[in-house]
Design a protein around this motif. Sequence first.
Motif, mmCIF file in Angstrom:
data_model
loop_
_atom_site.group_PDB
_atom_site.id
_atom_site.type_symbol
_atom_site.label_atom_id
_atom_site.label_comp_id
_atom_site.label_asym_id
_atom_site.label_seq_id
_atom_site.Cartn_x
_atom_site.Cartn_y
_atom_site.Cartn_z
ATOM 1 N N PRO A 75 0.851 -1.191 0.000
ATOM 2 C CA PRO A 75 0.000 0.000 0.000
ATOM 3 C C PRO A 75 0.889 1.245 0.000
ATOM 4 C CG PRO A 75 -0.327 -1.324 1.997
ATOM 5 C CD PRO A 75 0.786 -1.945 1.216
ATOM 6 N N ASP A 76 0.294 2.402 -0.192
ATOM 7 C CA ASP A 76 1.031 3.661 -0.039
ATOM 8 C C ASP A 76 1.221 3.900 1.455
ATOM 9 O OD1 ASP A 76 0.934 3.931 -2.766
ATOM 10 O OD2 ASP A 76 -0.519 5.564 -2.764
ATOM 11 N N PHE A 77 2.462 4.201 1.842
ATOM 12 C CA PHE A 77 2.781 4.464 3.243
ATOM 13 C C PHE A 77 3.001 5.954 3.460
ATOM 14 C CE2 PHE A 77 4.537 0.044 2.823
ATOM 15 C CZ PHE A 77 3.595 -0.570 3.626
ATOM 16 N N PRO A 93 3.558 8.896 7.038
ATOM 17 C CA PRO A 93 3.982 8.850 8.441
ATOM 18 C C PRO A 93 2.889 8.305 9.366
ATOM 19 C CG PRO A 93 4.692 10.906 7.457
ATOM 20 C CD PRO A 93 3.789 10.226 6.442
ATOM 21 N N GLU A 94 1.643 8.488 8.990
ATOM 22 C CA GLU A 94 0.537 8.042 9.836
ATOM 23 C C GLU A 94 0.295 6.533 9.782
ATOM 24 O OE1 GLU A 94 0.616 12.107 9.165
ATOM 25 O OE2 GLU A 94 0.164 10.693 7.563
ATOM 26 N N ASN A 95 0.659 5.877 8.679
ATOM 27 C CA ASN A 95 0.371 4.437 8.577
ATOM 28 C C ASN A 95 1.614 3.571 8.327
ATOM 29 O OD1 ASN A 95 0.957 4.817 5.866
ATOM 30 N ND2 ASN A 95 -0.967 3.979 5.104
ATOM 31 N N LEU A 96 2.808 4.146 8.468
ATOM 32 C CA LEU A 96 4.038 3.368 8.265
ATOM 33 C C LEU A 96 4.168 2.343 9.381
ATOM 34 C CD1 LEU A 96 6.625 2.904 6.629
ATOM 35 C CD2 LEU A 96 7.738 4.613 8.082
ATOM 36 N N PRO A 97 4.125 1.042 9.052
ATOM 37 C CA PRO A 97 4.196 0.011 10.089
ATOM 38 C C PRO A 97 5.496 0.076 10.902
ATOM 39 C CG PRO A 97 3.508 -0.936 7.996
ATOM 40 C CD PRO A 97 3.972 0.466 7.718
ATOM 41 N N VAL A 98 5.377 -0.161 12.191
ATOM 42 C CA VAL A 98 6.543 -0.202 13.073
ATOM 43 C C VAL A 98 7.543 -1.233 12.557
ATOM 44 C CG1 VAL A 98 7.320 -0.725 15.415
ATOM 45 C CG2 VAL A 98 5.239 0.604 15.057
ATOM 46 N N LYS A 99 7.037 -2.329 11.999
ATOM 47 C CA LYS A 99 7.896 -3.397 11.470
ATOM 48 C C LYS A 99 8.864 -2.857 10.405
ATOM 49 C CE LYS A 99 7.550 -7.690 8.833
ATOM 50 N NZ LYS A 99 6.657 -8.626 8.171
ATOM 51 N N LEU A 100 8.417 -1.916 9.582
ATOM 52 C CA LEU A 100 9.290 -1.365 8.545
ATOM 53 C C LEU A 100 10.287 -0.356 9.108
ATOM 54 C CD1 LEU A 100 6.896 -0.853 5.500
ATOM 55 C CD2 LEU A 100 8.261 -2.851 6.124
ATOM 56 N N GLN A 101 9.979 0.202 10.267
ATOM 57 C CA GLN A 101 10.871 1.168 10.904
ATOM 58 C C GLN A 101 11.970 0.488 11.719
ATOM 59 O OE1 GLN A 101 8.674 4.615 12.636
ATOM 60 N NE2 GLN A 101 6.875 3.531 11.843
ATOM 61 N N GLY A 142 5.565 12.519 3.760
ATOM 62 C CA GLY A 142 5.234 12.279 2.365
ATOM 63 C C GLY A 142 4.579 10.932 2.201
ATOM 64 N N CYS A 143 4.906 10.273 1.092
ATOM 65 C CA CYS A 143 4.267 9.009 0.755
ATOM 66 C C CYS A 143 5.229 8.168 -0.090
ATOM 67 C CB CYS A 143 2.988 9.316 -0.026
ATOM 68 S SG CYS A 143 2.010 7.890 -0.475
ATOM 69 N N PHE A 144 5.252 6.856 0.154
ATOM 70 C CA PHE A 144 6.033 5.940 -0.676
ATOM 71 C C PHE A 144 5.338 4.588 -0.726
ATOM 72 C CE2 PHE A 144 7.818 4.810 3.469
ATOM 73 C CZ PHE A 144 8.008 3.442 3.377
ATOM 74 N N PHE A 145 5.738 3.780 -1.706
ATOM 75 C CA PHE A 145 5.288 2.393 -1.773
ATOM 76 C C PHE A 145 6.464 1.541 -2.213
ATOM 77 C CE2 PHE A 145 4.522 3.813 -6.125
ATOM 78 C CZ PHE A 145 4.895 2.725 -6.901
ATOM 79 N N ILE A 146 6.317 0.238 -2.032
ATOM 80 C CA ILE A 146 7.362 -0.707 -2.415
ATOM 81 C C ILE A 146 6.780 -1.693 -3.412
ATOM 82 C CG2 ILE A 146 9.035 -2.432 -1.628
ATOM 83 C CD1 ILE A 146 8.766 -1.033 1.176
#
Length: 97
Positions: free
Chosen positions: A19-21, A23-31, A87-91
């Motif tokens: 999905p588009d990530f 700052p509000e929905n960036l999973p802790v797992k990815l951080q 901002g916003c990013f996806f993988i």
Amino acid sequence: MAGIPAILPAGLEPYARSPDFTPENLPVKLQAAHATKAGAWGLLHVLSGRVRYCLEPPDAVEVIASAGEMVVIEPQVAHHVSFVEPGCFFIEFYRAS
């Protein structure tokens, strides 16, 4: 490993997209430190803002990507991501065809 590759290797095909990530929905797992599975490459697409992509030690390489830029994610290489500027990013995920 000498660093982060500039481009994906030849012969890979896309098979999934995150999905588009933001700052509000960036999973802790990815951080936190994590890695893709064997054979799974990623291409991080920054749509807006600025994203920090860091390889975990012993490599400890860091790149900051801005809107319109991409970062190659190698299989099984531990890394984490964070926003430098909201901002916003996806993988997009790739594997050998």
